[in-house]
Enzyme design. Sequence first.
Site, PDB file in Angstrom:
ATOM      1  N   ASP A   2       0.833  -1.205   0.000  1.00  0.00           N
ATOM      2  CA  ASP A   2       0.000   0.000   0.000  1.00  0.00           C
ATOM      3  C   ASP A   2       0.869   1.257   0.000  1.00  0.00           C
ATOM      4  O   ASP A   2       1.964   1.265   0.555  1.00  0.00           O
ATOM      5  CB  ASP A   2      -0.900  -0.021   1.246  1.00  0.00           C
ATOM      6  CG  ASP A   2      -2.121   0.864   1.061  1.00  0.00           C
ATOM      7  OD1 ASP A   2      -2.346   1.340  -0.071  1.00  0.00           O
ATOM      8  OD2 ASP A   2      -2.835   1.078   2.045  1.00  0.00           O
ATOM      9  N   HIS A  19       3.060   3.422  -8.850  1.00  0.00           N
ATOM     10  CA  HIS A  19       2.992   1.985  -9.157  1.00  0.00           C
ATOM     11  C   HIS A  19       4.284   1.545  -9.866  1.00  0.00           C
ATOM     12  O   HIS A  19       4.821   0.477  -9.587  1.00  0.00           O
ATOM     13  CB  HIS A  19       1.779   1.672 -10.031  1.00  0.00           C
ATOM     14  CG  HIS A  19       0.472   1.979  -9.354  1.00  0.00           C
ATOM     15  ND1 HIS A  19       0.221   1.609  -8.056  1.00  0.00           N
ATOM     16  CD2 HIS A  19      -0.644   2.618  -9.787  1.00  0.00           C
ATOM     17  CE1 HIS A  19      -1.001   2.024  -7.717  1.00  0.00           C
ATOM     18  NE2 HIS A  19      -1.530   2.630  -8.748  1.00  0.00           N
ATOM     19  N   LEU A 113      11.759 -20.424  -4.259  1.00  0.00           N
ATOM     20  CA  LEU A 113      10.727 -19.540  -3.690  1.00  0.00           C
ATOM     21  C   LEU A 113       9.450 -19.650  -4.511  1.00  0.00           C
ATOM     22  O   LEU A 113       9.490 -19.567  -5.740  1.00  0.00           O
ATOM     23  CB  LEU A 113      11.222 -18.079  -3.731  1.00  0.00           C
ATOM     24  CG  LEU A 113      10.186 -17.007  -3.394  1.00  0.00           C
ATOM     25  CD1 LEU A 113       9.916 -16.955  -1.894  1.00  0.00           C
ATOM     26  CD2 LEU A 113      10.651 -15.625  -3.852  1.00  0.00           C
TER      27      LEU A 113
HETATM   28  C1  FPP Z   1      -1.606  -0.009  -3.526  1.00  0.00           C
HETATM   29  O1  FPP Z   1      -1.216   1.346  -3.447  1.00  0.00           O
HETATM   30  C2  FPP Z   1      -0.969  -0.655  -4.653  1.00  0.00           C
HETATM   31  C3  FPP Z   1      -1.607  -1.196  -5.727  1.00  0.00           C
HETATM   32  C4  FPP Z   1      -3.075  -1.158  -5.877  1.00  0.00           C
HETATM   33  C5  FPP Z   1      -0.858  -1.781  -6.849  1.00  0.00           C
HETATM   34  C6  FPP Z   1       0.388  -2.556  -6.524  1.00  0.00           C
HETATM   35  C7  FPP Z   1       1.101  -2.810  -7.775  1.00  0.00           C
HETATM   36  C8  FPP Z   1       2.437  -2.743  -7.969  1.00  0.00           C
HETATM   37  C9  FPP Z   1       3.423  -2.494  -6.894  1.00  0.00           C
HETATM   38  C10 FPP Z   1       2.904  -2.907  -9.354  1.00  0.00           C
HETATM   39  C11 FPP Z   1       3.536  -4.112  -9.800  1.00  0.00           C
HETATM   40  C12 FPP Z   1       3.297  -5.389  -9.107  1.00  0.00           C
HETATM   41  C13 FPP Z   1       3.701  -6.586  -9.607  1.00  0.00           C
HETATM   42  C14 FPP Z   1       3.494  -7.809  -8.804  1.00  0.00           C
HETATM   43  C15 FPP Z   1       4.353  -6.689 -10.929  1.00  0.00           C
HETATM   44  P1  FPP Z   1      -2.326   2.490  -3.572  1.00  0.00           P
HETATM   45  O2  FPP Z   1      -2.419   2.881  -4.999  1.00  0.00           O
HETATM   46  O3  FPP Z   1      -3.592   2.010  -2.950  1.00  0.00           O
HETATM   47  O4  FPP Z   1      -1.701   3.636  -2.732  1.00  0.00           O
HETATM   48  P2  FPP Z   1      -2.476   4.793  -1.925  1.00  0.00           P
HETATM   49  O5  FPP Z   1      -3.167   4.123  -0.778  1.00  0.00           O
HETATM   50  O6  FPP Z   1      -1.366   5.676  -1.479  1.00  0.00           O
HETATM   51  O7  FPP Z   1      -3.413   5.453  -2.884  1.00  0.00           O
END
Ligand code: FPP
Length: 233
Positions: A2, A19, A113
């Site tokens: 997050d 992201h 893993l």
């Molecule tokens: C949450 O942060 C994160 C996500 C919804 C996306 C996670 C994805 C990645 C890290 C990209 C790549 C992953 C892989 C496995 C290739 P948020 O957007 O909810 O953050 P916020 O709470 O600050 O808005």
Amino acid sequence: MDGNGRWARQRNLPRTAGHRAGVRSVRAVVEESVRLGIRALTLFAFSSENWRRPRSEVGVLMELFMSTLRAELRRMAENGVRLRIIGDRAAFPEKLQQRIAEAEEITYGNDRLVLQVAANYGGRWDLAAAARRLATEVAAGTLTAEAIDEAAVTARLAFADLPDPDLFIRTGGEQRLSNFLLWQCAYSELYFTALMWPDFGVDAYRLALEDFARRQRRFGLTGEQLRAESETD
Ligand code: FPP
């Protein structure tokens, strides 16, 4: 994982830049897990609720999953990483589903893993799917209602062959499970950090693991019972 959006906003960047930066943390944590001999790592990449985000953000996330899968496949093979996606993948674009199936097939034999990426996953979705499977088997006469115990439920969840997670880490400062592995986390140690996911690197990961190593996991026993057990081991 997050905090990508907030990390970006703090830098006056679009959320999607967060992201992209988050992918670097994914790589760091996966590689450190391999180095440390951790056998299973599950990353919550996209929840069933994330479809409600702006179309452009969902589009960038899909593109990131595609490009990361393409770019990391060789490294996964070199590191002995077996990739598995858990979640309802039917909702993903056809091409991404194909790429996921290929990556799972290519990395199938790797055994250092197991890297699980939860995508379009929800803990309640997982439990409802398990309940549906059980009901179908009872209706077909291959299972009796009396035979449904905890092991029977576990066996029908998204990753029945792996042990429950020892440690649950959430970045970004919120202190909740947000419909992640609800059944599987019954006895997991919870670790929350205010760091945003793109800032969560190897050092932060090690701190979380050190914190975990200091905890006493009792699984319902008393501290005295546990000490007595470890003395007889
Ligand atoms: C949450 O942060 C994160 C996500 C919804 C996306 C996670 C994805 C990645 C890290 C990209 C790549 C992953 C892989 C496995 C290739 P948020 O957007 O909810 O953050 P916020 O709470 O600050 O808005």
